[in-house]
Design a protein around this motif. Sequence first.
Motif, PDB file in Angstrom:
ATOM      1  N   UNK B   1       0.827  -1.196   0.000  1.00 30.27           N
ATOM      2  CA  UNK B   1       0.000   0.000   0.000  1.00 30.27           C
ATOM      3  C   UNK B   1       0.869   1.257   0.000  1.00 30.27           C
ATOM      4  N   UNK B   2       1.805   1.267   0.984  1.00 26.56           N
ATOM      5  CA  UNK B   2       2.714   2.404   1.042  1.00 26.56           C
ATOM      6  C   UNK B   2       3.492   2.528  -0.262  1.00 26.56           C
ATOM      7  N   UNK B   3       3.970   1.381  -0.740  1.00 26.86           N
ATOM      8  CA  UNK B   3       4.799   1.394  -1.949  1.00 26.86           C
ATOM      9  C   UNK B   3       4.004   1.915  -3.133  1.00 26.86           C
ATOM     10  N   UNK B   4       2.748   1.479  -3.255  1.00 24.88           N
ATOM     11  CA  UNK B   4       1.972   1.920  -4.415  1.00 24.88           C
ATOM     12  C   UNK B   4       1.736   3.430  -4.355  1.00 24.88           C
ATOM     13  N   UNK B   5       1.558   3.975  -3.125  1.00 24.05           N
ATOM     14  CA  UNK B   5       1.405   5.431  -3.016  1.00 24.05           C
ATOM     15  C   UNK B   5       2.689   6.138  -3.460  1.00 24.05           C
ATOM     16  N   UNK B   6       3.810   5.585  -2.991  1.00 27.58           N
ATOM     17  CA  UNK B   6       5.090   6.193  -3.360  1.00 27.58           C
ATOM     18  C   UNK B   6       5.266   6.167  -4.875  1.00 27.58           C
ATOM     19  N   UNK B   7       4.923   5.018  -5.485  1.00 30.02           N
ATOM     20  CA  UNK B   7       5.072   4.907  -6.940  1.00 30.02           C
ATOM     21  C   UNK B   7       4.154   5.905  -7.645  1.00 30.02           C
ATOM     22  N   UNK B   8       2.924   6.053  -7.110  1.00 29.51           N
ATOM     23  CA  UNK B   8       1.985   7.002  -7.703  1.00 29.51           C
ATOM     24  C   UNK B   8       2.563   8.425  -7.659  1.00 29.51           C
ATOM     25  N   UNK B 125      11.190  20.388   3.397  1.00 30.32           N
ATOM     26  CA  UNK B 125      11.788  19.146   3.892  1.00 30.32           C
ATOM     27  C   UNK B 125      11.010  17.922   3.431  1.00 30.32           C
ATOM     28  N   UNK B 126      11.668  16.774   3.423  1.00 30.22           N
ATOM     29  CA  UNK B 126      11.001  15.523   3.089  1.00 30.22           C
ATOM     30  C   UNK B 126      10.262  15.003   4.308  1.00 30.22           C
ATOM     31  N   UNK B 127       9.425  13.978   4.100  1.00 30.92           N
ATOM     32  CA  UNK B 127       8.761  13.385   5.264  1.00 30.92           C
ATOM     33  C   UNK B 127       8.653  11.883   5.044  1.00 30.92           C
ATOM     34  N   UNK B 128       8.440  11.173   6.159  1.00 27.14           N
ATOM     35  CA  UNK B 128       8.347   9.723   6.068  1.00 27.14           C
ATOM     36  C   UNK B 128       6.905   9.347   5.805  1.00 27.14           C
ATOM     37  N   UNK B 133      10.564   7.242   2.490  1.00 25.46           N
ATOM     38  CA  UNK B 133      10.814   8.669   2.616  1.00 25.46           C
ATOM     39  C   UNK B 133      10.377   9.344   1.321  1.00 25.46           C
ATOM     40  N   UNK B 134       9.537  10.361   1.438  1.00 20.12           N
ATOM     41  CA  UNK B 134       9.113  11.076   0.228  1.00 20.12           C
ATOM     42  C   UNK B 134       9.701  12.475   0.268  1.00 20.12           C
TER      43      UNK B 134
END
Lengths: 345, 288
Positions: B1-8, B125-128, B133-134
């Motif tokens: 789930x997290x990964x798919x959001x990151x990929x999106x 800044x980035x955030x987790x 990390x995005x």
Amino acid sequence: MPGSLQKDVLIAVVVTALLIWLMPLLIGTYTLTVLVIYGMLGLSLGLIWGFGGILCFGQAAFFGLGAYTYAIAAINIGESTLPMILAVLVPAVFAALLGAMMFYGRLTDVYLGVITLVVTLILFKFINSTAGPQYVIGTARLGGFNGIPGFQTLNVPGDPEAYIWGDAYFYVCAIALALVYLLVSVLLRSSFGRIAVGIRENETRLSLMGYDVRARKTVLFAVGAAIAGLAGALFANWGEIVTPNLFSLGQSAEIIIWCIVGGLGTRLGPILGAAGLAYLKFLLGQQSLVDNTLITGLILVLFVLFLPRGVVPALAGLWRISFGRRPLGRIHQARRHRRRERGHG
Amino acid sequence: MDLSFVILVEMLYAVASLILISAGLAVVFGMMKVINLAHGEFMMMGGYATITAVNLGVNVFVAMIVIAPLVVGLIGLVVERLVIRHLYGRLVDTMLATWGLSLFFIGLATMIFGNTTTGISTPIPGFAFGDYQINGYNFFIILVSVALLVAVLFVLKATRAGLIARGAMQRADMAAALGYSPDRIYMATFFCGSALSGLAGAVLAPLVGLVPTSGGAYIAKAFITVIAGGPSLIAGLFSSASFFGVINQVFTFAISPVIGEVALLVAAVVLLRLLPQGITGSFFKGKL
């Protein structure tokens, strides 16, 4: 092209012999060799762009491909004759495939430019990323950004110990350039060359006359790539290392600038443009006041704006105006024609 | 789930940055049929303008959104008056002249700023997010490119200047007959295109180490996106940027970033072979 082929060959041989004898007195043969090689590279684009009307933004791709083919084959074989032949054939075959894809798809000017540019970029990015040990062809590691050093350089055919280097290598390159020049002259005088020029002038008309425009353009493109490949192999021998920079956009840009400055539609223009600008760059590299790239760019802009035909055609025109026998202008011819008619009537 | 959001997010970011990179070139090409190969160097100068302004103590967002576009727009204006004006209607010649300009600007930047890498830190800044990390700045880039598309669409569709520009784009002679000087319109268009390039370079500057030759990395991508997009300005830009951005990210995640870049380029070759008039030459015809 005025004059007969025999006269052309004779002049080329005499001028080449004179230059090979005189030029080493002025410039070191090490520098001269690379000027000659660049001249050949300029001629390869001058042929397909100036006479075929195919603006290729990626002539450097074939140059680099020739150099890499030579280096890889030389490491694997350990003798230079077959690698030289391969270095001409591989780029030619690659260009024939690429050209067939483009010309049979009826792509023209800008689109042709994009595709050749993109293919050059693909090669550049790919070769740049091959640093790892898994990228091996035979015993040759591709080496990524560092390139391939330490391959067998040119030797007398059949004797891998007899290296050709220094002055002798310069003579080899100069004679190779002269042969390529003669080959291009013969090609342009043949019906193939005349039809290629016709295609440049009016593609639709030539195809309506029954010539297969696509096949002819593809063949011409492959011939240009073969010459660029030969230049690449000679360059690899000169530098004794090949790096991905041979494929770079900067290299492609330079070839185009040579052709523009030297003059399109001439055989001599691109050669002189290449040698002249490369020597200028060499001289400029010895000072640090003005950046080299800045001057190259300025030259290109000024030529496009003020002398788009290039140096050689402009000089030839000047020569004709000053010394040559003036061909009768259209008005004179018409007047004379009319007078003759009146005389008869 | 997290990964798919990151990929999106990464995919949106890839599309957004392609739009950003290509917008300036697309405006100039779409309106004037001029291919500006110095586009990458305009972006590079936008980056340098930002960094110089920030070092002089200007707020980073003011530097990016106001100063850089203005500076680069003015440079573009000078270039248009001195060089490009003389070459309208000669596509190949303008390409060569602007290529020369690009080399000229690289040389100039090397003389002024030196051949070293400069940069500024990302202002957001980035955030987790879950395990990942995005980069927060990615959202800013997506925001800017959406705002950019909307702004261009608004100007072209809803203002009088846009109407005149579109008219001149279709029939320059008619626009001239109605009393609008095409020369002026082209000048203004080139100013806007250069300013957009400057903006793009400025916004992307915190993400890359800036060197005088940075422009080269953008020009090929921008060139490909614009040509593949075809004659329609916004529809073409949006469709081809989406297509290439998604392909790039899919292959980047599946294999490696280098293969992602190569896949983008191969897709461009295949696309142009199949649709030689660009995407909007075949679909969405007549849209803006």
